[in-house]
Design a protein around this motif. Structure first.
Motif, PDB file in Angstrom:
ATOM      1  N   HIS A  60       1.364  -9.714   2.489  1.00  0.00           N
ATOM      2  CA  HIS A  60       0.802  -8.713   1.586  1.00  0.00           C
ATOM      3  C   HIS A  60       0.381  -9.412   0.311  1.00  0.00           C
ATOM      4  CE1 HIS A  60       2.515  -5.771   4.330  1.00  0.00           C
ATOM      5  NE2 HIS A  60       3.590  -6.555   4.344  1.00  0.00           N
ATOM      6  N   SER A 109       3.287 -11.289  -1.295  1.00  0.00           N
ATOM      7  CA  SER A 109       4.049 -12.220  -0.444  1.00  0.00           C
ATOM      8  C   SER A 109       4.133 -13.621  -1.028  1.00  0.00           C
ATOM      9  CB  SER A 109       3.424 -12.290   0.947  1.00  0.00           C
ATOM     10  OG  SER A 109       3.623 -11.085   1.632  1.00  0.00           O
ATOM     11  N   TYR A 119      -5.417 -12.266  -3.264  1.00  0.00           N
ATOM     12  CA  TYR A 119      -6.378 -11.985  -2.188  1.00  0.00           C
ATOM     13  C   TYR A 119      -7.696 -12.687  -2.475  1.00  0.00           C
ATOM     14  CZ  TYR A 119      -9.480  -9.530   0.977  1.00  0.00           C
ATOM     15  OH  TYR A 119     -10.400  -9.245   1.948  1.00  0.00           O
ATOM     16  N   ARG A 129      -3.729  -5.768  -0.284  1.00  0.00           N
ATOM     17  CA  ARG A 129      -4.202  -6.144   1.051  1.00  0.00           C
ATOM     18  C   ARG A 129      -3.043  -6.596   1.918  1.00  0.00           C
ATOM     19  NH1 ARG A 129      -9.929  -5.529   2.106  1.00  0.00           N
ATOM     20  NH2 ARG A 129     -10.703  -5.068   0.036  1.00  0.00           N
ATOM     21  N   SER A 130      -3.139  -6.248   3.191  1.00  0.00           N
ATOM     22  CA  SER A 130      -2.180  -6.723   4.178  1.00  0.00           C
ATOM     23  C   SER A 130      -2.936  -7.569   5.194  1.00  0.00           C
ATOM     24  CB  SER A 130      -1.529  -5.511   4.846  1.00  0.00           C
ATOM     25  OG  SER A 130      -0.703  -5.935   5.895  1.00  0.00           O
ATOM     26  N   LEU A 131      -2.488  -8.796   5.364  1.00  0.00           N
ATOM     27  CA  LEU A 131      -3.214  -9.733   6.211  1.00  0.00           C
ATOM     28  C   LEU A 131      -2.268 -10.430   7.173  1.00  0.00           C
ATOM     29  CD1 LEU A 131      -4.816 -10.930   3.034  1.00  0.00           C
ATOM     30  CD2 LEU A 131      -6.314 -10.442   4.925  1.00  0.00           C
ATOM     31  N   SER A 132      -2.854 -11.116   8.138  1.00  0.00           N
ATOM     32  CA  SER A 132      -2.056 -11.897   9.078  1.00  0.00           C
ATOM     33  C   SER A 132      -1.298 -12.987   8.319  1.00  0.00           C
ATOM     34  CB  SER A 132      -2.977 -12.506  10.131  1.00  0.00           C
ATOM     35  OG  SER A 132      -2.392 -13.673  10.655  1.00  0.00           O
ATOM     36  N   TYR A 133      -0.009 -13.072   8.555  1.00  0.00           N
ATOM     37  CA  TYR A 133       0.821 -14.040   7.841  1.00  0.00           C
ATOM     38  C   TYR A 133       0.308 -15.462   8.038  1.00  0.00           C
ATOM     39  CZ  TYR A 133       4.603 -17.336   7.204  1.00  0.00           C
ATOM     40  OH  TYR A 133       5.332 -18.441   6.847  1.00  0.00           O
ATOM     41  N   ARG A 146       5.619 -10.885   9.709  1.00  0.00           N
ATOM     42  CA  ARG A 146       4.496 -10.698  10.629  1.00  0.00           C
ATOM     43  C   ARG A 146       3.208 -10.509   9.850  1.00  0.00           C
ATOM     44  NH1 ARG A 146       5.493  -6.452  15.212  1.00  0.00           N
ATOM     45  NH2 ARG A 146       5.425  -5.158  13.366  1.00  0.00           N
ATOM     46  N   ARG A 147       3.307  -9.831   8.719  1.00  0.00           N
ATOM     47  CA  ARG A 147       2.156  -9.603   7.861  1.00  0.00           C
ATOM     48  C   ARG A 147       2.427 -10.206   6.499  1.00  0.00           C
ATOM     49  NH1 ARG A 147      -2.144  -8.107  10.413  1.00  0.00           N
ATOM     50  NH2 ARG A 147      -2.928  -6.831   8.725  1.00  0.00           N
TER      51      ARG A 147
END
Ligand SMILES: [Zn+2]
Length: 76
Positions: A52, A19, A58, A29-33, A49-50
């Motif tokens: 990546h 992202s 990360y 990893r997918s995390l809160s934006y 919303r997320r």
């Protein structure tokens, strides 16, 4: 800017790149934006919303969130 979001949403999430704008790293990893945006505010984070993140970003995210806590303690 809006068209970017539409393009991002159309993409298959599994093949979505990192992202962080300009980074094509493989997402691990997918995390809160919001969390990512706050921690990596010096980078352009693609809105959604997320968020990546690839491995290096990360790590940077984890460092940044840890760093915040340390700074809080040091300024106390
Ligand atoms: Zn990245």
């Amino acid at each position: 800017m809006l068209s970017w979001v539409i393009v991002a949403q159309r993409r298959d999430p599994r093949t979505q790149p990192c992202s962080v704008s300009g980074c094509q790293g493989e997402v691990t990893r997918s995390l809160s934006y919001r969390k990512v945006r706050d921690a990596l505010s010096e980078h352009g984070i693609q809105e959604g919303r997320r968020a990546h993140l690839c491995k290096p970003h990360y790590k940077e995210f984890k460092k940044a969130t840890k760093g915040e806590r340390t700074i809080d303690r040091l300024t106390w």
